[in-house]
Design an enzyme around this catalytic site. Structure first.
Site, PDB file in Angstrom:
ATOM      1  N   SER A   1     -30.745 -52.484  71.862  1.00 14.36           N
ATOM      2  CA  SER A   1     -32.123 -52.331  72.387  1.00 14.36           C
ATOM      3  C   SER A   1     -33.087 -53.227  71.525  1.00 14.36           C
ATOM      4  O   SER A   1     -34.053 -53.505  72.274  1.00 14.36           O
ATOM      5  CB  SER A   1     -32.399 -50.745  71.959  1.00 14.36           C
ATOM      6  OG  SER A   1     -33.748 -50.470  72.223  1.00 14.36           O
TER       7      SER A   1
ATOM      8  N   ARG B   1     -36.118 -49.149  78.361  1.00 14.38           N
ATOM      9  CA  ARG B   1     -35.219 -50.030  79.106  1.00 14.38           C
ATOM     10  C   ARG B   1     -34.431 -49.088  79.921  1.00 14.38           C
ATOM     11  O   ARG B   1     -34.067 -48.812  81.039  1.00 14.38           O
ATOM     12  CB  ARG B   1     -34.598 -50.982  78.446  1.00 14.38           C
ATOM     13  CG  ARG B   1     -34.017 -52.044  78.987  1.00 14.38           C
ATOM     14  CD  ARG B   1     -33.385 -53.259  78.212  1.00 14.38           C
ATOM     15  NE  ARG B   1     -32.380 -52.609  77.283  1.00 14.38           N
ATOM     16  CZ  ARG B   1     -31.334 -52.293  77.654  1.00 14.38           C
ATOM     17  NH1 ARG B   1     -30.682 -53.043  78.621  1.00 14.38           N
ATOM     18  NH2 ARG B   1     -30.417 -51.803  76.484  1.00 14.38           N
ATOM     19  N   LYS B   2     -33.268 -48.341  79.013  1.00  8.32           N
ATOM     20  CA  LYS B   2     -32.393 -47.562  79.597  1.00  8.32           C
ATOM     21  C   LYS B   2     -32.484 -46.369  79.023  1.00  8.32           C
ATOM     22  O   LYS B   2     -31.959 -45.254  79.520  1.00  8.32           O
ATOM     23  CB  LYS B   2     -30.871 -48.167  79.384  1.00  8.32           C
ATOM     24  CG  LYS B   2     -30.715 -49.441  80.656  1.00  8.32           C
ATOM     25  CD  LYS B   2     -29.098 -49.705  80.429  1.00  8.32           C
ATOM     26  CE  LYS B   2     -28.842 -50.705  81.511  1.00  8.32           C
ATOM     27  NZ  LYS B   2     -27.596 -51.166  81.397  1.00  8.32           N
ATOM     28  N   GLY B   3     -32.356 -46.245  77.717  1.00 13.79           N
ATOM     29  CA  GLY B   3     -32.362 -45.074  76.946  1.00 13.79           C
ATOM     30  C   GLY B   3     -31.205 -44.112  76.969  1.00 13.79           C
ATOM     31  O   GLY B   3     -30.963 -42.969  76.806  1.00 13.79           O
TER      32      GLY B   3
ATOM     33  N   HIS C   1     -41.849 -47.781  60.316  1.00 12.86           N
ATOM     34  CA  HIS C   1     -40.521 -48.225  60.331  1.00 12.86           C
ATOM     35  C   HIS C   1     -39.891 -49.002  58.816  1.00 12.86           C
ATOM     36  O   HIS C   1     -39.102 -49.482  58.962  1.00 12.86           O
ATOM     37  CB  HIS C   1     -40.360 -49.333  61.414  1.00 12.86           C
ATOM     38  CG  HIS C   1     -40.592 -49.219  62.678  1.00 12.86           C
ATOM     39  ND1 HIS C   1     -39.835 -48.233  63.336  1.00 12.86           N
ATOM     40  CD2 HIS C   1     -40.924 -49.808  63.841  1.00 12.86           C
ATOM     41  CE1 HIS C   1     -40.034 -48.109  64.792  1.00 12.86           C
ATOM     42  NE2 HIS C   1     -40.928 -49.127  64.926  1.00 12.86           N
TER      43      HIS C   1
ATOM     44  N   TYR D   1     -30.480 -39.746  67.473  1.00 10.26           N
ATOM     45  CA  TYR D   1     -30.895 -40.223  68.813  1.00 10.26           C
ATOM     46  C   TYR D   1     -29.748 -39.813  69.941  1.00 10.26           C
ATOM     47  O   TYR D   1     -30.098 -38.954  70.936  1.00 10.26           O
ATOM     48  CB  TYR D   1     -30.877 -41.645  69.055  1.00 10.26           C
ATOM     49  CG  TYR D   1     -31.384 -42.247  70.345  1.00 10.26           C
ATOM     50  CD1 TYR D   1     -32.495 -42.733  70.391  1.00 10.26           C
ATOM     51  CD2 TYR D   1     -30.464 -42.298  71.392  1.00 10.26           C
ATOM     52  CE1 TYR D   1     -33.035 -43.132  71.558  1.00 10.26           C
ATOM     53  CE2 TYR D   1     -30.730 -42.935  72.389  1.00 10.26           C
ATOM     54  CZ  TYR D   1     -31.951 -43.230  72.600  1.00 10.26           C
ATOM     55  OH  TYR D   1     -32.642 -43.718  73.791  1.00 10.26           O
TER      56      TYR D   1
ATOM     57  N   LYS E   1     -36.483 -49.218  67.405  1.00 13.31           N
ATOM     58  CA  LYS E   1     -35.791 -48.846  68.682  1.00 13.31           C
ATOM     59  C   LYS E   1     -34.823 -47.724  68.439  1.00 13.31           C
ATOM     60  O   LYS E   1     -33.692 -47.879  68.990  1.00 13.31           O
ATOM     61  CB  LYS E   1     -35.178 -50.204  69.074  1.00 13.31           C
ATOM     62  CG  LYS E   1     -36.057 -51.351  69.432  1.00 13.31           C
ATOM     63  CD  LYS E   1     -37.290 -50.847  70.239  1.00 13.31           C
ATOM     64  CE  LYS E   1     -36.798 -50.761  71.670  1.00 13.31           C
ATOM     65  NZ  LYS E   1     -37.828 -50.242  72.761  1.00 13.31           N
ATOM     66  N   ALA E   2     -34.938 -46.992  67.654  1.00  8.29           N
ATOM     67  CA  ALA E   2     -34.362 -45.795  67.504  1.00  8.29           C
ATOM     68  C   ALA E   2     -34.740 -44.290  68.139  1.00  8.29           C
ATOM     69  O   ALA E   2     -34.107 -43.350  67.623  1.00  8.29           O
ATOM     70  CB  ALA E   2     -33.815 -45.859  66.099  1.00  8.29           C
ATOM     71  N   GLY E   3     -35.726 -44.500  68.853  1.00  8.42           N
ATOM     72  CA  GLY E   3     -36.184 -43.348  69.387  1.00  8.42           C
ATOM     73  C   GLY E   3     -37.486 -42.786  68.807  1.00  8.42           C
ATOM     74  O   GLY E   3     -37.994 -41.593  68.948  1.00  8.42           O
TER      75      GLY E   3
END
Length: 293
Positions: free
Chosen positions: A137, A255-257, A107, A193, A45-47
Site C-alpha cells: 500500500s 486503492r483496494k483495501g 504517523h 487492520y 497506510k495502515a488504516g
C-alpha cells in the site's frame, strides 16, 4: 504543487524522515493536548483514514452532519506533524478545531509523540497492519504523491522497507514501539487492520467500549454503511481526491483495501527473503499479525 521536487530521506533522531514532518518540530513537541483529545496513531497506510472516519461519524455524524459533506477528512482530523508549503500546519489546524473531542492523527513512532498527550492522559488508538500489505500500500501511495520520496521499482522499494529506510522509519520499530507502550499506558487501544476488515461491526463495538460510547443500533448501522471501503473510496470528503499533491492517474489514494493483496506483488524469492527477515526482527511473540483472513 505537482511541480515540487520530491523530498529526500534523512536521519532524524534515529528515524528516517522528510522535512514535511520535521520542519515544525518545536511547535509539535510543545503542542498542548487537552484531556479529551483522541490521538489516532498508525504507520502510514495502515488504516488511518478508515479509523479516523469511524470516529468522526461516531462523535459528529449526528450532531454536525454538515461536516461530512463540506470538509475533507484531513481537515476534520488534522495530521499533527504535517508542515507543507503555503498550507496551515497540522498543529495550527489542530488548535483551530472547534470540536470536542478533537480527533488528531499522527504517523510518529511512539517516542516522538508530544509529551502533553501523555501528561493529559489522552486516549490513543493505534492501528497496525501486516507488514506485507502495508508495504504494498505504501509503495502505491509513494508512486502517486509528490509529497513522498521517489519510490523506485518494486524490488528496490522492498529492500528499503527491510532496511527501515522509509518515511517514519522501520515498520518493525513502529508497531513494536507502540505495542510495548500499550503494556504500561492503559489509555491505548491497539487495533489490527485485518480484524477491522474481517468484522467491522465487532471492532467498532470494541472501540465504543474503549471510548465509553453507546451508539443506538440505528446509529451503528449508519456508521457501518459510511465506512465501507467502496463508500469511502467514492466519497470526495474521504478519498483525498481534493488533495493537490496526489496524482490519481497513477493510483487512487484508497486503492483496494484488501487483506492479502501482497500476493499479487511478491515473487516467491522475495517472499522467502521477507519471511526470514521478519522472523529475525519480530521478537515479541505477543504481537501477531495475519497476512490473510
Amino acid at each position: 504543487m505537482m511541480d515540487l521536487p520530491r523530498p529526500k530521506l534523512f536521519d532524524f533522531h534515529g528515524v528516517s524522515m522528510i522535512t514535511y514532518f520535521t520542519d515544525n518540530w518545536e511547535a509539535i513537541q510543545n503542542f498542548q493536548a487537552r484531556p479529551d483529545d483522541i490521538l489516532i496513531a498508525t504507520y502510514p497506510k495502515a488504516g488511518t483514514t478508515w479509523v479516523s472516519y469511524i470516529l468522526e461519524l461516531l462523535y459528529f455524524g449526528q450532531t454536525s452532519p454538515e461536516r461530512q459533506t463540506t470538509m475533507p477528512i484531513y481537515e476534520r482530523v488534522p495530521f499533527l506533524e504535517l508542515t507543507f508549503p503555503n498550507m496551515d500546519s497540522g498543529t495550527d489546524l489542530a488548535d483551530q478545531l472547534p470540536t470536542t473531542p478533537r480527533l488528531i492523527k499522527t504517523h510518529y513512532p511512539v517516542q516522538f509523540v508530544p509529551k502533553s498527550f501523555w501528561e493529559q492522559n489522552c486516549r490513543m488508538i493505534y492501528v497496525g497492519r501486516n507488514a506485507k500489505d502495508n508495504l504494498v500500500s505504501f509503495f502505491h501511495f509513494d508512486r502517486m504523491t509528490v509529497a513522498q520520496p521517489e519510490p523506485g521499482d518494486w524490488n528496490s522499494y522492498l529492500q528499503r522497507f527491510l532496511e527501515g529506510k522509509m518515511v517514519f522509519g522501520s515498520w518493525y520499530d513502529h508497531v513494536n514501539g507502540w505495542w510495548k507502550k500499550k503494556q504500561t499506558y492503559s489509555k491505548l487501544h491497539y487495533m489490527f487492520y485485518e480484524d477491522l476488515a474481517e468484522d467491522t461491526g465487532r471492532e467498532i463495538d470494541k472501540l465504543c467500549s474503549f471510548l465509553g460510547l453507546s451508539p443506538s443500533a440505528e446509529e451503528k448501522t449508519r456508521v457501518m454503511s459510511g465506512v465501507t471501503f467502496d463508500n469511502m473510496k467514492n466519497n470526495a470528503m474521504t478519498n483525498y481526491s481534493t488533495d493537490p499533491s496526489m496524482d490519481f492517474k497513477i493510483s487512487s489514494f484508497m486503492r483496494k483495501g484488501k487483506v492479502g493483496d501482497w500476493k499479487n506483488h511478491f515473487t516467491v524469492a522475495q517472499n522467502e527473503e521477507f519471511d526470514e527477515d521478519y522472523k529475525s526482527k519480530m521478537k515479541d511473540q505477543t504481537l501477531q499479525f495475519r497476512t490473510e483472513i
